[in-house]
Design a protein around this motif. Structure first.
Motif, short mmCIF file in Angstrom:
data_model
loop_
_atom_site.label_atom_id
_atom_site.label_comp_id
_atom_site.label_asym_id
_atom_site.label_seq_id
_atom_site.Cartn_x
_atom_site.Cartn_y
_atom_site.Cartn_z
N ALA A 100 4.12 -9.05 -11.69
CA ALA A 100 4.32 -9.12 -10.24
C ALA A 100 5.44 -8.18 -9.80
O ALA A 100 5.34 -7.51 -8.76
CB ALA A 100 4.61 -10.55 -9.81
N LEU A 101 6.52 -8.11 -10.58
CA LEU A 101 7.63 -7.24 -10.24
C LEU A 101 7.24 -5.77 -10.36
O LEU A 101 7.63 -4.94 -9.53
CB LEU A 101 8.83 -7.55 -11.14
CG LEU A 101 9.48 -8.91 -10.92
CD1 LEU A 101 10.59 -9.15 -11.94
CD2 LEU A 101 10.03 -9.03 -9.50
N ARG A 102 6.45 -5.44 -11.37
CA ARG A 102 5.98 -4.06 -11.50
C ARG A 102 5.04 -3.71 -10.35
O ARG A 102 5.03 -2.57 -9.87
CB ARG A 102 5.29 -3.85 -12.85
CG ARG A 102 6.19 -4.04 -14.04
CD ARG A 102 5.65 -3.40 -15.30
NE ARG A 102 5.96 -1.98 -15.33
CZ ARG A 102 6.06 -1.26 -16.45
NH1 ARG A 102 5.87 -1.85 -17.63
NH2 ARG A 102 6.32 0.02 -16.40
N LEU A 111 -1.40 -4.75 -8.45
CA LEU A 111 -1.29 -5.59 -9.63
C LEU A 111 -2.14 -5.05 -10.78
O LEU A 111 -1.73 -5.08 -11.95
CB LEU A 111 -1.71 -7.02 -9.29
CG LEU A 111 -1.47 -8.08 -10.37
CD1 LEU A 111 0.01 -8.15 -10.75
CD2 LEU A 111 -1.96 -9.44 -9.88
N SER A 112 -3.31 -4.53 -10.44
CA SER A 112 -4.16 -3.93 -11.47
C SER A 112 -3.48 -2.73 -12.10
O SER A 112 -3.52 -2.56 -13.33
CB SER A 112 -5.51 -3.52 -10.85
OG SER A 112 -6.33 -2.89 -11.80
N ARG A 113 -2.86 -1.90 -11.28
CA ARG A 113 -2.15 -0.74 -11.82
C ARG A 113 -0.94 -1.18 -12.64
O ARG A 113 -0.56 -0.55 -13.62
CB ARG A 113 -1.72 0.19 -10.69
CG ARG A 113 -2.87 0.92 -10.01
CD ARG A 113 -2.37 2.00 -9.05
NE ARG A 113 -1.66 1.44 -7.91
CZ ARG A 113 -2.24 1.09 -6.77
NH1 ARG A 113 -3.55 1.23 -6.61
NH2 ARG A 113 -1.54 0.61 -5.76
N VAL A 135 -0.78 -3.84 -14.48
CA VAL A 135 -1.29 -4.25 -15.79
C VAL A 135 -1.48 -3.03 -16.68
O VAL A 135 -1.10 -3.03 -17.87
CB VAL A 135 -2.61 -5.02 -15.64
CG1 VAL A 135 -3.25 -5.26 -16.99
CG2 VAL A 135 -2.38 -6.35 -14.92
N THR A 136 -2.06 -1.96 -16.11
CA THR A 136 -2.27 -0.73 -16.88
C THR A 136 -0.95 -0.14 -17.33
O THR A 136 -0.81 0.27 -18.50
CB THR A 136 -3.04 0.29 -16.02
OG1 THR A 136 -4.30 -0.27 -15.62
CG2 THR A 136 -3.29 1.57 -16.81
N ARG A 137 0.02 -0.09 -16.43
CA ARG A 137 1.32 0.47 -16.80
C ARG A 137 2.00 -0.38 -17.87
O ARG A 137 2.69 0.15 -18.75
CB ARG A 137 2.23 0.57 -15.57
CG ARG A 137 1.80 1.62 -14.57
CD ARG A 137 2.94 1.98 -13.61
NE ARG A 137 3.47 0.83 -12.92
CZ ARG A 137 2.96 0.32 -11.79
NH1 ARG A 137 1.88 0.87 -11.26
NH2 ARG A 137 3.51 -0.71 -11.20
N SER A 138 1.80 -1.68 -17.80
CA SER A 138 2.44 -2.56 -18.78
C SER A 138 1.85 -2.37 -20.17
O SER A 138 2.57 -2.46 -21.17
CB SER A 138 2.27 -4.02 -18.35
OG SER A 138 2.93 -4.25 -17.11
N VAL A 139 0.56 -2.11 -20.23
CA VAL A 139 -0.08 -1.86 -21.53
C VAL A 139 0.43 -0.55 -22.12
O VAL A 139 0.72 -0.46 -23.32
CB VAL A 139 -1.61 -1.83 -21.38
CG1 VAL A 139 -2.28 -1.37 -22.67
CG2 VAL A 139 -2.14 -3.20 -20.96
#
Length: 202
Positions: free
Chosen positions: A126-128, A143-145, A147-151
């Motif tokens: 959520a913070l990202r 939020l979808s982006r 998730v991608t950045r977090s991976v």
């Protein structure tokens, strides 16, 4: 885009540009705290803080309250309320689940650890998402982006989690800092995102 290298202090200038950015960060923190008072506006308030601090870093100039208000309003009332209600509902569900897990039910210990981990992961995502340059167009895609950045960037997730932990520790030690902490938190999230996306312009 202007250079990210801090300019030299002008003759007669008491404080350098780094102090100006620090002061802006604290001022934005107070504005974010005030804008978050209705609670459901907290996600939008934090996203607006990330946006104005991102411009301050990239363009090497002070931010204004007018910029912050404009960023806040850019999300629109409907999206702001929906984002806030979703966050509040998720938080309420997590608290209730943790309370039930600690009520002495079988397997409560492992379940509470799993739920705490999922809650922490959700908070980082959520913070990202709040630091996404295009979050004002919609929280779902942001939020979808995130998730991608977090991976791709798990180290960034760890850095954001550490920033949250420090903010919680500071708040526990001195609750009055709660009025300022949204600024450093927004700055930390923005810095994490900029370190892997230096060329993205809003």
């Amino acid at each position: 885009m202007s250079s990210l290298v801090p300019r030299r202090r002008e003759p007669g200038e008491l404080f350098g540009p780094r102090f100006t950015l620090f002061a802006d960060m604290l001022a934005i923190g107070m504005a974010t705290a005030v804008a978050s008072l209705p609670l459901i506006t907290a996600p939008t308030a934090l996203a607006a803080a990330c946006a104005v601090l991102r411009r301050a870093i990239r363009e090497d100039r002070p931010v204004t309250l007018g910029e912050y208000v404009a960023e806040f309003r850019a999300h629109g009332l409907r999206r702001s309320v929906l984002a806030g209600m979703t966050a509040f509902a998720a938080l309420t569900l997590i608290v209730l689940d943790l309370a039930l897990a600690r009520a002495g039910l079988p397997g409560a210990g492992p379940m509470s650890w799993v739920q705490s981990g999922l809650a922490a992961a959700g908070l980082v995502l959520a913070l990202r998402a709040a630091a996404d340059p295009d979050v004002s167009r919609g929280w779902g895609p942001a939020l979808s982006r995130a998730v991608t950045r977090s991976v791709v960037d798990p180290v960034g997730c760890a850095l954001i989690a550490a920033a949250v932990g420090l903010c919680v520790a500071f708040l526990w030690m001195l609750p009055l800092l709660g009025l300022l902490l949204p600024g450093p938190l927004a700055f930390a999230i923005t810095a994490v995102e900029l370190r892997v996306q230096p060329s993205h312009n809003r």
